[in-house]
Design a protein around this motif. Structure first.
Motif, PDB file in Angstrom:
ATOM      1  N   UNK A 128     -76.577  15.497  27.254  1.00  0.00           N
ATOM      2  CA  UNK A 128     -75.997  14.956  26.027  1.00  0.00           C
ATOM      3  C   UNK A 128     -76.593  13.595  25.693  1.00  0.00           C
ATOM      4  N   UNK A 129     -76.891  12.812  26.719  1.00  0.00           N
ATOM      5  CA  UNK A 129     -77.507  11.514  26.485  1.00  0.00           C
ATOM      6  C   UNK A 129     -78.874  11.678  25.803  1.00  0.00           C
ATOM      7  N   UNK A 130     -79.698  12.598  26.320  1.00  0.00           N
ATOM      8  CA  UNK A 130     -81.022  12.815  25.717  1.00  0.00           C
ATOM      9  C   UNK A 130     -80.901  13.368  24.300  1.00  0.00           C
ATOM     10  N   UNK A 131     -79.845  14.153  24.049  1.00  0.00           N
ATOM     11  CA  UNK A 131     -79.606  14.692  22.707  1.00  0.00           C
ATOM     12  C   UNK A 131     -79.402  13.553  21.712  1.00  0.00           C
ATOM     13  N   UNK A 132     -78.537  12.595  22.041  1.00  0.00           N
ATOM     14  CA  UNK A 132     -78.228  11.522  21.101  1.00  0.00           C
ATOM     15  C   UNK A 132     -79.323  10.465  21.041  1.00  0.00           C
ATOM     16  N   UNK A 144     -81.347   7.510  15.588  1.00  0.00           N
ATOM     17  CA  UNK A 144     -81.011   6.104  15.413  1.00  0.00           C
ATOM     18  C   UNK A 144     -79.507   5.995  15.153  1.00  0.00           C
ATOM     19  N   UNK A 145     -78.908   4.866  15.511  1.00  0.00           N
ATOM     20  CA  UNK A 145     -77.479   4.689  15.236  1.00  0.00           C
ATOM     21  C   UNK A 145     -77.229   4.464  13.738  1.00  0.00           C
ATOM     22  N   UNK A 146     -77.058   5.547  13.009  1.00  0.00           N
ATOM     23  CA  UNK A 146     -76.885   5.482  11.556  1.00  0.00           C
ATOM     24  C   UNK A 146     -75.822   6.475  11.123  1.00  0.00           C
ATOM     25  N   UNK A 147     -75.403   6.356   9.874  1.00  0.00           N
ATOM     26  CA  UNK A 147     -74.397   7.280   9.363  1.00  0.00           C
ATOM     27  C   UNK A 147     -74.964   8.688   9.248  1.00  0.00           C
ATOM     28  N   UNK A 148     -76.265   8.809   8.989  1.00  0.00           N
ATOM     29  CA  UNK A 148     -76.890  10.138   8.923  1.00  0.00           C
ATOM     30  C   UNK A 148     -76.831  10.825  10.277  1.00  0.00           C
ATOM     31  N   UNK A 149     -77.076  10.061  11.355  1.00  0.00           N
ATOM     32  CA  UNK A 149     -77.014  10.670  12.687  1.00  0.00           C
ATOM     33  C   UNK A 149     -75.578  10.979  13.076  1.00  0.00           C
ATOM     34  N   UNK A 150     -74.634  10.134  12.651  1.00  0.00           N
ATOM     35  CA  UNK A 150     -73.221  10.390  12.961  1.00  0.00           C
ATOM     36  C   UNK A 150     -72.745  11.698  12.340  1.00  0.00           C
ATOM     37  N   UNK A 193     -83.003  20.112  17.296  1.00  0.00           N
ATOM     38  CA  UNK A 193     -83.814  20.755  18.331  1.00  0.00           C
ATOM     39  C   UNK A 193     -82.867  21.510  19.245  1.00  0.00           C
ATOM     40  N   UNK A 194     -82.787  21.116  20.474  1.00  0.00           N
ATOM     41  CA  UNK A 194     -81.765  21.692  21.351  1.00  0.00           C
ATOM     42  C   UNK A 194     -80.411  21.196  20.854  1.00  0.00           C
ATOM     43  N   UNK A 195     -79.435  22.074  20.844  1.00  0.00           N
ATOM     44  CA  UNK A 195     -78.125  21.720  20.315  1.00  0.00           C
ATOM     45  C   UNK A 195     -77.052  22.088  21.340  1.00  0.00           C
ATOM     46  N   UNK A 196     -76.557  21.098  22.076  1.00  0.00           N
ATOM     47  CA  UNK A 196     -75.577  21.386  23.125  1.00  0.00           C
ATOM     48  C   UNK A 196     -74.136  21.421  22.627  1.00  0.00           C
ATOM     49  N   UNK A 197     -73.956  21.563  21.317  1.00  0.00           N
ATOM     50  CA  UNK A 197     -72.616  21.521  20.736  1.00  0.00           C
ATOM     51  C   UNK A 197     -71.884  22.846  20.946  1.00  0.00           C
TER      52      UNK A 197
END
Length: 484
Positions: free
Chosen positions: A1-5, A9-15, A156-160
């Motif tokens: 999960x760390x590598x996923x996030x 970048x810490x932005x509203x689009x990524x959130x 890419x990989x999606x661990x959700x």
């Protein structure tokens, strides 16, 4: 999960994992916050806070706020934006390993898109921890993406984990937390989460035709030594288990779970003079049939509410196959709070038989309707006579609260409604039952292949029993229309 996030970048689009994040944020934020319990002057824990989309509002209202995220860049961005609030603590921590001193308790725990990134076992552990972190009577609010992704940024990989609402209910409501005593051991006080409401985010329904963004509000309740069970659990595990609903759908017709299915829905909706843009509250919406019909044929905005988690889960699954935009909500209508004069029509089919205090409910209907609004209800009633033993046993077994048709109608007048029509339509009911029985018999072979001969006989005998109760005068069917 760390590598996923770390990809983002810490932005509203990524959130929000969406290229149109700023517009979505504007559309949904006030709505999300409106689903919270009162937070003014409360102690709040915000889990998975990210860059702090909701931190500002929580900080402005809370007596004290603790925000937590496991990504250092996101925590720092949140601190930069909201660190001017002296009563806010910013923690970098993994929620699966988070610990607080036994004496530290919160009134509200808030999370937006968190549990979907945790495994089932991690959620179970976190649930027990959250129960211990909350004060008695405290609230847990969560918002999750159910069934499938909602963003438009390619992953890419999606661990959700895109769970169903029922999977969340099971994970959150089956765990039992134990509080720690002063000496560090477990004391006798144990607690569970009871679901207060769950609903689709209407902003996503309107913007994307997506009803699968779900908000859940749960309350920490004491757990007795006896098996914990609410009326909601009684419905979900007995009369309205998933299997029972799917069996009923075979006789009522696709997406319907009330007498006559589409035929009666078409007929009754003609009485409402619906026009595009009107707001309709569908009480006991079941698996969505009437709501879809009204939205499709009349262009109205429908909010479907039901206490059964199985009903709403199936309604959401049905919506995935529909083009109509309907908002669904799991809530106890006897405890629901809607703004005064917020609906043009309140519609309910064969649902209020579960409710004893109809006068209080109808008084709420009156408040929730706009001037000139209408209510239409069909419901099981009882005949005006001395009842047979088998009818009394049936009513007791189902937990029904049945009135005569005239008595039912009188309540509408008592709480302020005008031009009240209270019609005994039992003959129509019996005609429909005969039609449904004939239709059901014709699909016997296919039904048995999908379910069983026992299920077939159970449904068929249930319809035959209804016909008998009506012919003997014990059971009636009422149709009620009233105006504000």
């Amino acid at each position: 999960m760390l590598s996923y996030w770390e990809q983002y970048e810490p932005s509203i689009e990524s959130m929000m994992l969406s290229q149109d994040a700023n517009e979505l944020d504007r559309m949904e934020k006030d709505e999300i916050l409106s689903y919270l319990p009162p937070i003014k002057g409360r102690s709040i824990l915000e889990l998975g806070s990210g860059i702090g989309r909701f931190t500002e509002h929580l900080a402005e209202n809370a007596k004290h706020l603790t925000t937590v995220d496991f990504m250092a860049d996101y925590v720092e961005k949140n601190r930069q934006r909201h660190g001017h609030h002296a009563h806010v603590d910013f923690l970098r921590a993994d929620v699966t390993e988070l610990q607080f001193p036994a004496e530290k308790k919160f009134d509200v725990i808030f999370s937006n898109w968190l549990l979907m990134y945790l495994s089932d076992e991690e959620i179970k552990v976190l649930t027990r921890n959250m129960l211990s972190w909350l004060k008695d009577g405290g609230y847990l609010f969560i918002r999750e993406s159910c069934f499938h992704p909602s963003g438009n940024i390619k992953l890419g990989s999606n661990p959700t984990f895109y769970r169903s609402p029922n999977e969340y209910f099971s994970l959150l409501q089956k765990e039992i937390g134990s509080c720690l005593s002063d000496d560090g051991g477990e004391d006798h006080h144990r607690s569970v989460f009871e679901l207060s409401r769950a609903n689709s985010v209407s902003a996503y329904v309107k913007a994307k035709g997506n009803p699968n963004q779900l908000c859940f509000l749960l309350k920490k309740m004491p757990y007795s030594a006896q098996e914990y069970e609410s009326f909601q659990a009684f419905l979900d595990e007995n009369q309205y288990s998933r299997k029972s609903i799917l069996r009923y759908e075979k006789i009522f017709g696709p997406t319907y779970i009330s007498t006559g299915g589409q035929e009666t829905t078409i007929e009754f909706c003609k009485k409402l003079d619906l026009t595009p843009g009107q707001k309709v509250l569908d009480v006991g919406c079941g698996i969505g049939g009437s709501a879809f019909h009204m939205a499709r044929e009349y262009g109205v905005e429908v909010r479907g509410v039901d206490l059964s988690t199985n009903m709403i889960t199936l309604a959401l699954e049905n919506q995935a196959k529909q083009e109509e935009e309907v908002c669904f909500e799991i809530t106890d209508i006897t405890k629901a709070i809607f703004p005064d004069e917020s609906f043009d029509v309140i519609y309910s089919r064969d649902t209020l038989l579960h409710i004893g205090d109809k006068e209080t409910l109808f008084a709420n209907f009156f408040k929730w309707l706009r001037p000139g609004g209408k209510v239409l209800i069909s419901d099981y009633c009882r005949g005006d006579q001395e009842h047979s033993e088998h009818f009394l046993r049936y009513v007791a077994q189902r937990g029904y609260h049945l009135l005569t048709v005239p008595d039912y109608g009188t309540i509408f007048t008592k709480v302020g409604f005008a031009s009240v029509e209270a019609k005994d339509v039992t003959d129509y009911f019996v005609d429909i039952l005969h039609k449904e029985t004939k239709f059901f018999s014709e699909q016997k072979e296919d039904f048995i292949k999908e379910f069983s001969a026992e299920d077939y006989n159970d449904i068929l005998s249930g319809w035959q029993d209804k016909i008998q109760r009506c012919s003997e005068g014990d059971q009636a069917w009422g149709l009620f229309v009233a105006h504000k």
